[in-house]
Design a protein around this motif. Sequence first.
Motif, short mmCIF file in Angstrom:
data_model
loop_
_atom_site.label_atom_id
_atom_site.label_comp_id
_atom_site.label_asym_id
_atom_site.label_seq_id
_atom_site.Cartn_x
_atom_site.Cartn_y
_atom_site.Cartn_z
N GLU A 41 0.84 -1.20 0.00
CA GLU A 41 0.00 0.00 0.00
C GLU A 41 0.87 1.25 0.00
OE1 GLU A 41 -3.78 1.91 2.39
OE2 GLU A 41 -2.77 0.13 3.14
N LYS A 64 -8.04 10.25 -2.11
CA LYS A 64 -8.89 10.38 -0.93
C LYS A 64 -9.20 9.02 -0.33
CE LYS A 64 -13.16 12.54 0.68
NZ LYS A 64 -14.35 13.33 0.30
N ARG A 65 -9.13 8.94 1.01
CA ARG A 65 -9.42 7.69 1.69
C ARG A 65 -10.68 7.84 2.54
NH1 ARG A 65 -4.52 5.25 4.78
NH2 ARG A 65 -4.46 7.27 5.80
N HIS A 66 -11.42 6.73 2.66
CA HIS A 66 -12.65 6.73 3.44
C HIS A 66 -12.54 5.73 4.59
CE1 HIS A 66 -14.82 9.33 0.65
NE2 HIS A 66 -14.37 8.58 -0.34
N ARG A 67 -13.17 6.05 5.68
CA ARG A 67 -13.19 5.17 6.85
C ARG A 67 -14.21 4.05 6.62
NH1 ARG A 67 -12.54 5.96 12.70
NH2 ARG A 67 -14.01 4.61 13.83
N TYR A 110 -8.94 2.14 6.51
CA TYR A 110 -9.10 3.30 5.64
C TYR A 110 -8.85 2.87 4.21
CZ TYR A 110 -9.53 6.15 9.76
OH TYR A 110 -10.00 6.70 10.94
N CYS A 111 -9.82 3.11 3.35
CA CYS A 111 -9.79 2.60 1.98
C CYS A 111 -9.69 3.74 0.99
CB CYS A 111 -11.06 1.79 1.72
SG CYS A 111 -11.14 1.08 0.07
N PRO A 112 -8.61 3.82 0.21
CA PRO A 112 -8.53 4.81 -0.87
C PRO A 112 -9.64 4.59 -1.89
CG PRO A 112 -6.38 3.83 -0.43
CD PRO A 112 -7.39 3.01 0.31
N GLU A 113 -10.06 5.66 -2.53
CA GLU A 113 -11.16 5.56 -3.49
C GLU A 113 -10.80 4.74 -4.73
OE1 GLU A 113 -14.04 9.41 -2.96
OE2 GLU A 113 -12.31 9.62 -4.28
N ALA A 136 -8.52 -3.29 0.52
CA ALA A 136 -8.10 -2.48 1.66
C ALA A 136 -8.16 -3.29 2.95
CB ALA A 136 -8.99 -1.25 1.76
N ARG A 174 -15.76 0.11 -4.73
CA ARG A 174 -14.87 1.17 -4.28
C ARG A 174 -15.69 2.21 -3.52
NH1 ARG A 174 -12.78 -0.98 -8.80
NH2 ARG A 174 -10.51 -1.19 -8.92
N ASP A 190 -17.59 7.39 3.59
CA ASP A 190 -17.31 6.49 4.71
C ASP A 190 -18.37 5.38 4.72
OD1 ASP A 190 -15.23 8.10 5.41
OD2 ASP A 190 -16.24 9.02 7.15
#
Length: 370
Positions: free
Chosen positions: A277, A284-287, A298-301, A308, A361, A365
């Motif tokens: 990674e 941008k990453r989302h919780r 935390y997963c990148p778009e 992730a 994807r 969040d």
Amino acid sequence: MEMPNDLPSANPVPTGYFRWEPDEDDVLICRAVREETHDVKSFIFAPRFQRQFDFISGQFLTLEFEIEGEIIHRCYTISSPPSRPDTVTITVKRVPGGPVSNWLHDYFRPGMMLKATVPMGDFSWAGMQAQKYLFLSGGSGITPLMSMTRSAYDLALVADIAFVHAARSPADIIFRDELEFMSRRNRSIQPIFTVENDAPGHGWSGYRGRLTRSMLDVICPDFLEREVFICGPRPFMVAARTLLEKAGLDMERYHQESFDFGDFTDQAQETITEAAEDLESDVKRHRVTFTKTDRVVYCPEDITVLEAARRAGMRLPFSCAKGLCGTCKSKIASGTVEMAHSGGIRQREIDKGMALLCCSRPTSDLVVER
């Protein structure tokens, strides 16, 4: 003479025929359980109502199991042929530590029911016009090739099939009696078995050891002229492919099952290679919160939720990683995803908030019920 198409639509449709549609009723009832070897059983299913199955040899079913309060999805290749459309059969090997295979072997009985999706997959000889085939299988990888061979036998196809199956011992040869019976009745079907070990009470005078070029030259001298289909454990398929490539096979004639349908134990999942990674990425990453395990990642778009989670060390069930099989299907309790699936989920499930983590994807969040 041309090889007839294996597609069921090429066969006459019986009077009163109704195709099984899981969107109408996705429940199958077990009609019989058959012991194939000491650790392999076949489970024969039929629709609850008068319907017939429409599939092609080599396809698989995704079945839903509820085991100890947990919903688990697993893919199993169909071992029965489309020429017997009233039932559909899966053949399952007991896997040490495998939650589904052990439950099936120990507790599943005729009369019990499971939910299933429509048959899927493109590992098949349907529509081919070849006259000669080489089938190579190892262990429970015999199932899709058995479906093809049973179809050839039922339809009296004029096709030369050299069927080479590798097993641990004579006691582990799946469908041995049936293959030998079909061979006696149809000389174009030629089963050949090779084993690595002896088994108490089972004499053996056949081939021994792993498949080699010299063994293949004796078993099937014209193998370079044949369409080759192969299915089995990943090491078996890698070794066979390497052997055939070095021998000079035109790889346009090589057909391999693209993913493993076994029980996905922790050990099996750990063999999947993961990319490193890039923590410095500006994406941008989302919780993503997993409710059942109380984990947060935390997963990148630009990557999938499954990827992730696995990078974070989570062991989530999956199989094809292509949005095809439905094994990673999960409820999105809140948030939104962008999903590009290949048929492994139905619209009514999407409408209820379900998603396939392998091809989803995040666009916000998420809270995932896993």
